[in-house]
Design a protein around this motif. Sequence first.
Motif, PDB file in Angstrom:
ATOM      1  N   ALA A   9     -18.229  14.694 -15.710  1.00 54.78           N
ATOM      2  CA  ALA A   9     -16.610  14.466 -16.164  1.00 54.78           C
ATOM      3  C   ALA A   9     -16.194  13.025 -16.258  1.00 54.78           C
ATOM      4  O   ALA A   9     -15.486  12.550 -17.098  1.00 54.78           O
ATOM      5  CB  ALA A   9     -16.020  15.253 -14.993  1.00 54.78           C
ATOM      6  N   GLY A  50     -24.164  17.640 -21.166  1.00 59.10           N
ATOM      7  CA  GLY A  50     -23.872  18.262 -19.910  1.00 59.10           C
ATOM      8  C   GLY A  50     -25.002  18.520 -19.081  1.00 59.10           C
ATOM      9  O   GLY A  50     -25.310  17.998 -18.112  1.00 59.10           O
ATOM     10  N   ASP A  59     -27.196  16.129 -11.695  1.00 56.34           N
ATOM     11  CA  ASP A  59     -27.554  17.316 -10.742  1.00 56.34           C
ATOM     12  C   ASP A  59     -27.517  18.824 -11.588  1.00 56.34           C
ATOM     13  O   ASP A  59     -27.414  19.688 -10.924  1.00 56.34           O
ATOM     14  CB  ASP A  59     -26.539  17.456  -9.539  1.00 56.34           C
ATOM     15  CG  ASP A  59     -25.023  17.404  -9.813  1.00 56.34           C
ATOM     16  OD1 ASP A  59     -24.861  17.276 -11.101  1.00 56.34           O
ATOM     17  OD2 ASP A  59     -24.207  17.551  -9.116  1.00 56.34           O
ATOM     18  N   LYS A  60     -27.759  18.735 -12.903  1.00 57.71           N
ATOM     19  CA  LYS A  60     -27.907  19.892 -13.441  1.00 57.71           C
ATOM     20  C   LYS A  60     -29.530  19.963 -13.686  1.00 57.71           C
ATOM     21  O   LYS A  60     -30.202  20.068 -12.802  1.00 57.71           O
ATOM     22  CB  LYS A  60     -27.122  20.053 -14.543  1.00 57.71           C
ATOM     23  CG  LYS A  60     -25.759  20.268 -14.488  1.00 57.71           C
ATOM     24  CD  LYS A  60     -24.888  20.565 -15.654  1.00 57.71           C
ATOM     25  CE  LYS A  60     -23.323  20.604 -15.299  1.00 57.71           C
ATOM     26  NZ  LYS A  60     -22.729  20.518 -16.450  1.00 57.71           N
ATOM     27  N   ALA A  64     -24.288  12.776 -10.420  1.00 57.12           N
ATOM     28  CA  ALA A  64     -24.130  11.594 -11.425  1.00 57.12           C
ATOM     29  C   ALA A  64     -23.807  11.961 -12.658  1.00 57.12           C
ATOM     30  O   ALA A  64     -23.987  12.844 -13.179  1.00 57.12           O
ATOM     31  CB  ALA A  64     -25.434  10.832 -11.205  1.00 57.12           C
TER      32      ALA A  64
END
Length: 441
Positions: A145, A251, A283-284, A291
């Motif tokens: 974001a 994303g 962190d996906k 981050a």
Amino acid sequence: MGTNDPRRLIPRTDRLLAHPELRRARGRLGDEVIRSIVQDIQDQARSGELAPEDVEPEILAAVSSRAATSLRPVLNATGVIVHTNLGRAPLSESARRALLTAAGYVDVEMDLPSGTRSRRGAGARQALMRTCPAAEDALAVNNGAAALLLATTALAGTGEVVVSRGELVEIGAGFRLPELIESTGARLREVGTTNRTHLSDYESAIGAQTGCLLKVHPSNFRISGFTSGVGVSELRSLADEHDVPLVVDLGSGLLAPDPVLPEEPDVASALVSGADVVIASGDKLLGGPQAGLLLGRAEVIARLARHPLARALRADKLALAALEATVSGEAPPVTAALHADPVRLRGRTEALAEAVGCAVVEHDGRVGGGGAPGVPLPGWAVRLPEGAARLLRTGSPAVLPRVHGGACLVDLRCIPEDEDERLADAVRAALAHQPLGTEGS
Ligand SMILES: *Cc1c(COP(=O)(O)O)cnc(C)c1O
């Protein structure tokens, strides 16, 4: 309080605090925490819930099991790889070690040979560029974001961000992409419709007021049927014609294509197709710490890094260390879970089922975390009575199963293999405590 009142027998605070065990506990717990444990347990005795003679042993047990963090490790038996409520990606061993290193004084912004200040997070930057050679430069900020906020604010200012109506998504609780972008003063110029947007829609919206073109991967939902969108390479031509930057928010965090997720866009392909800057989360699917990654053209990344907002959104040394180690080290658990060998997964599931005396059922895992919606990851689960779920969640170790269709499903995809035995013990304990008659309820 009469002389026979058992409450007179409750040990006094100063005597309890002087106990050698409690003195020792001050090496790892703050005074306030210890005092509050003492007080809570005394209160239980005052209200008659606890016998006075049990106060001291109860306090000693509570203090010895209390850690300075209230966060508890959880075995993720849901089959959902990037589980937002469980902190998204579990870190690799290398990333965990890097966190410990970074916990002390480290040269995060210091060139030791010359003794002068250096660029912050140079190691993470180089690791990202090594892994994704299509990027001329890289910058890590607090989260995805923040990366989107920085890119649109720095590039559009108070101008317009041109974006398709089909891509104005809500990512998760409290995060609506259009609201985030407009929060700093940029204006959205929505083009096309929910299901179809054409190049001509972008074309007629571009003008002197345009700050940047934005393409967003609508990670967590899918529109099917009569649809059309405009690809990155087509948008590149338009961006060149009008000399405006092109931002692509993916994303997911896949740095390169992954055959298991053929529909999921990746950073390298988006850059090759002409994005000036690509945004992804750490962190996906990347499997690292929280981050926001910005990868792209050197001149654009430099512009973002110079913007005052970059300082407010910067990644901390722990995240930078873990990010570099995730990218430079062994495959992280997220990648392992995504590519779990079906034969092995099935074998482990059958072994657990046999150990606890329950059945194996087919069960699809999922990417989760707003990635690859509707893409099943075929696998299996051990089926327990639904009533076991709460006992598993509150047991030790804590296990989070999936409750579905009146059953408690234990999926091993996201469980490290060396935890299989502890998991079996936890399941056995939950089944043993299951009250009779709760099966399927
Ligand atoms: C997840 C996501 C974000 C937000 O990233 P965070 O790291 O959660 O802040 C932004 N855009 C897209 C397309 C996403 O999928």
